[in-house]
Motif scaffolding. Sequence first.
Motif, PDB file in Angstrom:
ATOM      1  N   LEU A   1      24.530   4.565  11.361  1.00 58.33           N
ATOM      2  CA  LEU A   1      25.212   3.862  10.289  1.00 58.33           C
ATOM      3  C   LEU A   1      25.013   4.607   8.977  1.00 58.33           C
ATOM      4  O   LEU A   1      23.905   5.035   8.658  1.00 58.33           O
ATOM      5  N   VAL A   2      26.100   4.714   8.210  1.00 58.22           N
ATOM      6  CA  VAL A   2      26.011   5.248   6.856  1.00 58.22           C
ATOM      7  C   VAL A   2      26.110   4.101   5.860  1.00 58.22           C
ATOM      8  O   VAL A   2      25.233   3.898   5.034  1.00 58.22           O
ATOM      9  N   ALA A   3      27.189   3.331   5.949  1.00 62.48           N
ATOM     10  CA  ALA A   3      27.394   2.196   5.057  1.00 62.48           C
ATOM     11  C   ALA A   3      28.464   1.293   5.654  1.00 62.48           C
ATOM     12  O   ALA A   3      29.369   1.773   6.335  1.00 62.48           O
ATOM     13  N   ARG A   4      28.356  -0.010   5.394  1.00 61.47           N
ATOM     14  CA  ARG A   4      29.340  -0.925   5.927  1.00 61.47           C
ATOM     15  C   ARG A   4      29.381  -2.216   5.116  1.00 61.47           C
ATOM     16  O   ARG A   4      28.399  -2.607   4.507  1.00 61.47           O
ATOM     17  N   PHE A   5      30.573  -2.837   5.136  1.00 63.03           N
ATOM     18  CA  PHE A   5      30.764  -4.174   4.595  1.00 63.03           C
ATOM     19  C   PHE A   5      30.675  -5.175   5.739  1.00 63.03           C
ATOM     20  O   PHE A   5      31.307  -4.984   6.787  1.00 63.03           O
ATOM     21  N   LEU A   6      29.958  -6.257   5.526  1.00 62.95           N
ATOM     22  CA  LEU A   6      29.965  -7.364   6.471  1.00 62.95           C
ATOM     23  C   LEU A   6      30.852  -8.477   5.921  1.00 62.95           C
ATOM     24  O   LEU A   6      31.092  -8.550   4.716  1.00 62.95           O
TER      25      LEU A   6
ATOM     26  N   ILE B   1      39.025  -8.989   9.485  1.00 68.30           N
ATOM     27  CA  ILE B   1      38.156  -7.835   9.668  1.00 68.30           C
ATOM     28  C   ILE B   1      36.735  -8.301   9.357  1.00 68.30           C
ATOM     29  O   ILE B   1      36.438  -8.679   8.223  1.00 68.30           O
ATOM     30  N   ASN B   2      35.885  -8.302  10.357  1.00 64.93           N
ATOM     31  CA  ASN B   2      34.531  -8.820  10.175  1.00 64.93           C
ATOM     32  C   ASN B   2      33.574  -7.772   9.615  1.00 64.93           C
ATOM     33  O   ASN B   2      32.667  -8.099   8.854  1.00 64.93           O
ATOM     34  N   VAL B   3      33.783  -6.536  10.038  1.00 65.41           N
ATOM     35  CA  VAL B   3      32.928  -5.436   9.582  1.00 65.41           C
ATOM     36  C   VAL B   3      33.824  -4.227   9.365  1.00 65.41           C
ATOM     37  O   VAL B   3      34.731  -3.967  10.155  1.00 65.41           O
ATOM     38  N   MET B   4      33.546  -3.489   8.297  1.00 69.60           N
ATOM     39  CA  MET B   4      34.311  -2.269   8.026  1.00 69.60           C
ATOM     40  C   MET B   4      33.377  -1.281   7.375  1.00 69.60           C
ATOM     41  O   MET B   4      32.722  -1.615   6.377  1.00 69.60           O
ATOM     42  N   GLY B   5      33.306  -0.086   7.950  1.00 65.46           N
ATOM     43  CA  GLY B   5      32.360   0.855   7.374  1.00 65.46           C
ATOM     44  C   GLY B   5      32.405   2.222   7.983  1.00 65.46           C
ATOM     45  O   GLY B   5      33.382   2.603   8.633  1.00 65.46           O
ATOM     46  N   TRP B   6      31.331   2.965   7.741  1.00 67.35           N
ATOM     47  CA  TRP B   6      31.244   4.369   8.126  1.00 67.35           C
ATOM     48  C   TRP B   6      29.974   4.648   8.912  1.00 67.35           C
ATOM     49  O   TRP B   6      28.894   4.150   8.550  1.00 67.35           O
ATOM     50  N   TYR B   7      30.119   5.462   9.941  1.00 67.92           N
ATOM     51  CA  TYR B   7      29.011   6.003  10.697  1.00 67.92           C
ATOM     52  C   TYR B   7      29.137   7.524  10.661  1.00 67.92           C
ATOM     53  O   TYR B   7      30.174   8.059  10.292  1.00 67.92           O
ATOM     54  N   ARG B   8      28.081   8.202  11.071  1.00 62.72           N
ATOM     55  CA  ARG B   8      28.147   9.652  11.182  1.00 62.72           C
ATOM     56  C   ARG B   8      27.332  10.127  12.371  1.00 62.72           C
ATOM     57  O   ARG B   8      26.404   9.458  12.807  1.00 62.72           O
ATOM     58  N   GLN B   9      27.716  11.301  12.857  1.00 62.60           N
ATOM     59  CA  GLN B   9      27.006  11.905  13.973  1.00 62.60           C
ATOM     60  C   GLN B   9      26.870  13.392  13.733  1.00 62.60           C
ATOM     61  O   GLN B   9      27.876  14.108  13.655  1.00 62.60           O
ATOM     62  N   ALA B  10      25.635  13.825  13.626  1.00 59.85           N
ATOM     63  CA  ALA B  10      25.332  15.244  13.460  1.00 59.85           C
ATOM     64  C   ALA B  10      25.130  15.866  14.834  1.00 59.85           C
ATOM     65  O   ALA B  10      24.803  15.167  15.798  1.00 59.85           O
ATOM     66  N   PRO B  11      25.300  17.183  14.963  1.00 56.64           N
ATOM     67  CA  PRO B  11      25.126  17.835  16.261  1.00 56.64           C
ATOM     68  C   PRO B  11      23.751  17.544  16.853  1.00 56.64           C
ATOM     69  O   PRO B  11      22.731  17.679  16.173  1.00 56.64           O
TER      70      PRO B  11
ATOM     71  N   THR C   1      30.204 -11.386   5.420  1.00 54.69           N
ATOM     72  CA  THR C   1      29.462 -12.253   4.512  1.00 54.69           C
ATOM     73  C   THR C   1      29.494 -11.734   3.080  1.00 54.69           C
ATOM     74  O   THR C   1      29.061 -12.419   2.159  1.00 54.69           O
ATOM     75  N   GLY C   2      29.974 -10.504   2.918  1.00 54.44           N
ATOM     76  CA  GLY C   2      29.958  -9.873   1.608  1.00 54.44           C
ATOM     77  C   GLY C   2      28.801  -8.916   1.438  1.00 54.44           C
ATOM     78  O   GLY C   2      28.734  -8.175   0.448  1.00 54.44           O
ATOM     79  N   THR C   3      27.906  -8.912   2.388  1.00 51.55           N
ATOM     80  CA  THR C   3      26.767  -8.001   2.352  1.00 51.55           C
ATOM     81  C   THR C   3      27.221  -6.566   2.576  1.00 51.55           C
ATOM     82  O   THR C   3      28.141  -6.312   3.358  1.00 51.55           O
ATOM     83  N   ILE C   4      26.591  -5.649   1.887  1.00 53.98           N
ATOM     84  CA  ILE C   4      26.805  -4.216   2.101  1.00 53.98           C
ATOM     85  C   ILE C   4      25.494  -3.620   2.597  1.00 53.98           C
ATOM     86  O   ILE C   4      24.435  -3.850   2.008  1.00 53.98           O
ATOM     87  N   ASN C   5      25.583  -2.885   3.692  1.00 53.61           N
ATOM     88  CA  ASN C   5      24.421  -2.173   4.220  1.00 53.61           C
ATOM     89  C   ASN C   5      24.575  -0.679   3.956  1.00 53.61           C
ATOM     90  O   ASN C   5      25.658  -0.133   4.142  1.00 53.61           O
ATOM     91  N   TYR C   6      23.493  -0.045   3.571  1.00 46.85           N
ATOM     92  CA  TYR C   6      23.441   1.408   3.421  1.00 46.85           C
ATOM     93  C   TYR C   6      22.269   1.950   4.231  1.00 46.85           C
ATOM     94  O   TYR C   6      21.203   1.322   4.292  1.00 46.85           O
ATOM     95  N   ALA C   7      22.452   3.119   4.804  1.00 49.94           N
ATOM     96  CA  ALA C   7      21.315   3.826   5.378  1.00 49.94           C
ATOM     97  C   ALA C   7      20.380   4.237   4.246  1.00 49.94           C
ATOM     98  O   ALA C   7      20.838   4.588   3.145  1.00 49.94           O
ATOM     99  N   ASP C   8      19.093   4.188   4.512  1.00 47.49           N
ATOM    100  CA  ASP C   8      18.121   4.556   3.469  1.00 47.49           C
ATOM    101  C   ASP C   8      18.372   5.972   2.946  1.00 47.49           C
ATOM    102  O   ASP C   8      18.174   6.251   1.764  1.00 47.49           O
ATOM    103  N   SER C   9      18.815   6.839   3.831  1.00 49.39           N
ATOM    104  CA  SER C   9      18.982   8.246   3.469  1.00 49.39           C
ATOM    105  C   SER C   9      20.126   8.484   2.484  1.00 49.39           C
ATOM    106  O   SER C   9      20.196   9.558   1.889  1.00 49.39           O
ATOM    107  N   VAL C  10      21.008   7.498   2.313  1.00 50.91           N
ATOM    108  CA  VAL C  10      22.152   7.715   1.416  1.00 50.91           C
ATOM    109  C   VAL C  10      22.131   6.788   0.203  1.00 50.91           C
ATOM    110  O   VAL C  10      22.979   6.914  -0.676  1.00 50.91           O
ATOM    111  N   LYS C  11      21.179   5.879   0.153  1.00 48.57           N
ATOM    112  CA  LYS C  11      21.113   4.940  -0.973  1.00 48.57           C
ATOM    113  C   LYS C  11      20.978   5.702  -2.289  1.00 48.57           C
ATOM    114  O   LYS C  11      20.186   6.642  -2.399  1.00 48.57           O
ATOM    115  N   GLY C  12      21.780   5.272  -3.249  1.00 47.73           N
ATOM    116  CA  GLY C  12      21.750   5.920  -4.554  1.00 47.73           C
ATOM    117  C   GLY C  12      22.657   7.136  -4.658  1.00 47.73           C
ATOM    118  O   GLY C  12      22.895   7.635  -5.758  1.00 47.73           O
ATOM    119  N   ARG C  13      23.168   7.609  -3.534  1.00 45.31           N
ATOM    120  CA  ARG C  13      24.042   8.790  -3.543  1.00 45.31           C
ATOM    121  C   ARG C  13      25.452   8.449  -3.054  1.00 45.31           C
ATOM    122  O   ARG C  13      26.430   9.011  -3.549  1.00 45.31           O
TER     123      ARG C  13
END
Length: 119
Positions: free
Chosen positions: A47-52, A31-41, A54-66
């Motif tokens: 992108l919300v958050a995902r594991f790469l 599994i190269n990438v595993m994560g979450w996306y979202r779609q509002a009406p 490489t071990g890197t984790i990406n977060y959308a700026d809007s959800v960082k810290g929450r």
Amino acid sequence: QVQLVESGGGLVQAGGSLRLSCAASGSWTTINVMGWYRQAPGKQRELVARFLSTGTINYADSVKGRFTISRDNAKNTVYLQMNSLKPEDTAVYYCNVLVLAGWRISDYWGQGTQVTVSS
């Protein structure tokens, strides 16, 4: 083929918390990438958050810290802990994986789970 089963969505008041789960099953090499996306009406899927791989984790700026993404490799499951939810977090949340099977890289999506945050 890979199947993704999501759970954990629902209705919550602003400031509340929800935890989403996504279990992957099927056949793959890695599994190269595993994560979450979202779609509002009326909006594009984001992108919300995902594991790469490489071990890197990406977060959308809007959800960082929450929001916090985590995974259980033994269960092939990824989680999204969502705290301090806001009405603007309301969306359908989709699990996504990018897997390598043999020589082929394929992209799979879950069916989506609705998250509604009331003000």
